[in-house]
Design a protein around this motif. Structure first.
Motif, PDB file in Angstrom:
ATOM      1  N   THR A  84       2.955 -17.406  37.130  1.00  0.00           N
ATOM      2  CA  THR A  84       1.862 -16.547  36.663  1.00  0.00           C
ATOM      3  C   THR A  84       2.226 -15.783  35.393  1.00  0.00           C
ATOM      4  OG1 THR A  84       2.643 -14.734  38.068  1.00  0.00           O
ATOM      5  CG2 THR A  84       1.019 -16.230  39.023  1.00  0.00           C
ATOM      6  N   HIS A  85       3.333 -16.130  34.739  1.00  0.00           N
ATOM      7  CA  HIS A  85       3.767 -15.339  33.588  1.00  0.00           C
ATOM      8  C   HIS A  85       2.818 -15.480  32.402  1.00  0.00           C
ATOM      9  CE1 HIS A  85       5.728 -19.313  33.583  1.00  0.00           C
ATOM     10  NE2 HIS A  85       5.542 -19.284  32.285  1.00  0.00           N
ATOM     11  N   ASN A  86       1.969 -16.516  32.393  1.00  0.00           N
ATOM     12  CA  ASN A  86       0.996 -16.681  31.313  1.00  0.00           C
ATOM     13  C   ASN A  86      -0.413 -16.251  31.727  1.00  0.00           C
ATOM     14  OD1 ASN A  86       2.834 -17.733  29.428  1.00  0.00           O
ATOM     15  ND2 ASN A  86       2.656 -19.786  30.290  1.00  0.00           N
ATOM     16  N   TRP A  87      -0.537 -15.594  32.852  1.00  0.00           N
ATOM     17  CA  TRP A  87      -1.858 -15.170  33.315  1.00  0.00           C
ATOM     18  C   TRP A  87      -2.390 -14.037  32.443  1.00  0.00           C
ATOM     19  CZ3 TRP A  87      -3.568 -15.053  39.064  1.00  0.00           C
ATOM     20  CH2 TRP A  87      -3.475 -16.343  39.596  1.00  0.00           C
ATOM     21  N   SER A  88      -3.714 -13.966  32.382  1.00  0.00           N
ATOM     22  CA  SER A  88      -4.394 -12.905  31.649  1.00  0.00           C
ATOM     23  C   SER A  88      -5.485 -12.315  32.542  1.00  0.00           C
ATOM     24  CB  SER A  88      -4.987 -13.447  30.340  1.00  0.00           C
ATOM     25  OG  SER A  88      -5.975 -14.435  30.617  1.00  0.00           O
ATOM     26  N   GLN A 118       8.466 -11.656  38.397  1.00  0.00           N
ATOM     27  CA  GLN A 118       8.084 -12.293  37.151  1.00  0.00           C
ATOM     28  C   GLN A 118       8.319 -11.345  35.979  1.00  0.00           C
ATOM     29  OE1 GLN A 118       7.091 -15.382  36.718  1.00  0.00           O
ATOM     30  NE2 GLN A 118       7.085 -15.925  38.888  1.00  0.00           N
ATOM     31  N   LYS A 133       4.952  -8.315  31.495  1.00  0.00           N
ATOM     32  CA  LYS A 133       4.449  -8.079  30.153  1.00  0.00           C
ATOM     33  C   LYS A 133       3.563  -6.833  30.161  1.00  0.00           C
ATOM     34  CE  LYS A 133       4.351 -13.015  29.044  1.00  0.00           C
ATOM     35  NZ  LYS A 133       3.497 -14.146  28.640  1.00  0.00           N
ATOM     36  N   THR A 187      -0.901  -6.898  25.879  1.00  0.00           N
ATOM     37  CA  THR A 187      -1.759  -8.061  26.046  1.00  0.00           C
ATOM     38  C   THR A 187      -2.889  -7.984  25.049  1.00  0.00           C
ATOM     39  OG1 THR A 187      -3.238  -9.253  27.537  1.00  0.00           O
ATOM     40  CG2 THR A 187      -3.053  -6.884  27.861  1.00  0.00           C
TER      41      THR A 187
END
Length: 555
Positions: A522-526, A214, A217, A220
């Motif tokens: 899961t690229h938008n997971w925090s 993925q 990033k 954050t």
């Protein structure tokens, strides 16, 4: 004679009726006096009980109905209505409404669209508002709901506007022969939209390519919401002369603040001693020791065939790490990773270098790099040549020693045939079979073996399935595990698989299942999703870790 007898028989009835009427009037009069007295008492104690003077919708009002019915019945009884007197008698005797129709009328306002749920107003405020001419005070909850509805409606209107604009472009293109110059303008607009769509499609195709990690990033916004109280607790622990390592693990399990993470990771990895007096001396000794290892072991021109094969494989794998981030494509960074991995492999001949260990250096490298830079630095595009060489050597040495401590509890994952990973994959299979037999059967029915997708989860510790900042948050908990994270990682993988159950159950073939399992969205997971995942993994571990008999039931 007979008439007199009839009159004598009727006279007692009339007398009895008259007597009953008189008694009823007297009883009614005394009841009204008692009701007034009760009303006075209630009005005097209203300030004590703080009752609201307004009527509550849906609540029956027996006192009001009783007084109304009594007055009505008295008026009717004066005219000789015996039926009305009997109804009033029943109401007075029971103190409640007599029939379902009366009850229904008393609570009929419950079905009205009143404003008591949305407005907060009392009788005194209503009188004041009526005198001043002010409107009703709206509650905060309703105002927020209305505001959200307005925003949602506005967003929908914007979407409709965009769709209408695209339709207008199509109409202009179709009527281009009627408008001079419109054909070229519409064609340019369509070309821009087509190129933008193609670029987005290529980007999504690159991200969803099977087996590709993925998009990692680094930056954050989750760190902006760190509580000052938690930072103070960490500061109090770290400043103590003799660190309480158990308390630090307990506090770090739920996440470590960014500004405290580098020091906490060194302590949790047992790279630094608990005594604050010895930390600086140990740091200098360890960092100098790593420089000696570089001088003694890292020899690219070595004649040893094994070392050449190891270096060749590392040299191939390092440029593949995070190809979307410019930081990891810099030659300085890649050389630092090559030295760390090569020296670790030489010092651990039982396992040597295995593909996947290179991903485990990344979180340590980023955490120690963040410590050396200001918080507002863009790490993804940072030029490592701007850092002094001494700082780069410190980051490299700390990453090596922390990686060595981190891999001690999963050393069997990287020995010959990677027997540790195979055992954990089988344990994951048994665990899912016990927890969710429907998902297990769905995977088995379509020929999906657990080794095909969970091998990478165990080998890379979910670093390729999660964004980098989520991996760092996950490792806060891994380093804080008292008995090592090897067992806990098994339950994290089980919770991770169960999280995608609904999407997996919708796939009805082997290809769809494997594409989803290798490219989980899961690229938008925090940090919030990681906290939920860890909580579920802790629940599973608490349920099954100390109950091995649960895993013996096969279906």
């Amino acid at each position: 004679m007979d008439n007199n007898v009839g009159q004598i028989e009727e006279n007692p009835k009339i007398a009895t009726t008259t007597a009953n009427s008189n008694e009823l009037v007297a009883a009614t009069h005394s009841a009204s006096i008692g009701a007034k007295a009760v009303t006075n008492i209630l009005s005097n104690s209203a300030s004590f009980w703080k009752n609201s003077g307004r009527a509550v919708p849906g609540r029956p009002s027996p006192k009001r109905d009783f007084l109304d019915n009594t007055n009505t019945n008295i008026g009717k009884s004066g005219g000789g209505g015996g039926t009305a007197v009997q109804r009033g008698d029943r109401t007075a005797a029971g103190g409640m409404v007599s029939t379902f129709r009366d009850y229904q009328q008393s609570v009929s306002d419950a079905w009205d669209t009143g404003d008591d749920e949305f407005c907060i107003i009392s009788s005194n405020e209503a009188a004041a508002a009526a005198a001043v001419g002010d409107d009703t005070r709206i509650s905060r909850q309703v105002s927020q709901t209305v505001a959200l509805n307005v925003i949602e409606t506005h967003s929908r209107s914007n979407q409709n506007h965009v769709s209408n604009s695209s339709e207008m472009l199509d109409v202009q293109a179709s009527n281009a022969d009627l408008i001079p110059g419109a054909a070229s303008y519409a064609e340019d607009i369509k070309q821009d939209r087509r190129s933008s769509h193609d670029s987005n499609e290529n980007r999504s195709r690159l991200r969803n390519y099977p087996g590709r990690p993925q998009l990692q990033k680094i930056s954050t916004n989750s760190q902006d919401g760190e509580f000052e109280t938690k930072i103070e607790k960490f500061q109090l622990l770290l400043d103590s002369p003799q660190l309480d390592l158990v308390a630090l693990k307990k506090l770090s399990w739920s996440g470590v603040p960014r500004k405290m993470r580098a020091v906490s990771w060194r302590l949790l990895s047992k790279y630094l001693p608990p005594s604050s007096e010895r930390r600086n001396a140990v740091l200098q000794s360890k960092r100098q020791g790593y420089q000696d290892l570089r001088h003694n072991y890292f020899k690219v021109d070595s004649q040893d065939e094994t070392q050449q094969d190891t270096y060749r494989q590392i040299h191939i794998d390092v440029p593949r790490m995070n190809p979307q981030i410019p930081l990891f494509q810099q030659q300085l960074v890649q050389e630092m990773f090559e030295r760390v991995l090569f020296i670790w492999a030489i010092r651990h001949p039982a396992s040597g270098y295995v593909q996947g260990i290179n991903d485990l250096v990344t979180p340590f490298f980023i955490v120690f790099l963040q410590e050396a830079l200001s918080p507002d630095t863009d790490l993804e595009k940072y030029d490592m040549s701007q850092l002094p060489e001494e700082t780069r050597n410190i980051i490299e040495a700390d990453s090596f020693w922390c990686l060595s401590k981190f891999l001690d509890c999963i050393q069997d994952n990287y020995i010959f045939a990677q027997l540790g990973i195979q055992e954990k994959v089988n344990q994951l299979k048994d665990l899912i079979q016990r927890i969710d037999v429907n998902l297990h059967r769905h995977l088995q029915t379509h020929g999906v073996d657990y080794l095909q997708f969970s091998f990478r989860w165990m080998n890379n510790l979910l670093t390729r399935e999660l964004p980098l900042h989520c991996t760092i948050r996950l490792w806060d908990t891994y380093l804080a595990e008292s008995d090592g994270f090897a067992l806990f990682h098994l339950y994290v993988c089980a919770a991770f698989l169960l999280h995608w159950k609904d999407q997996l159950m919708q796939q009805n073939d082997f290809q769809g299942l494997m594409l989803l399992l290798q490219n989980l969205p899961t690229h938008n997971w925090s940090d919030r999703q990681i906290n939920v995942l860890l909580a579920e993994a802790f629940r599973l571990k608490f349920t099954y870790a100390d109950a091995p008999k649960h895993l013996e039931m096969k279906s």
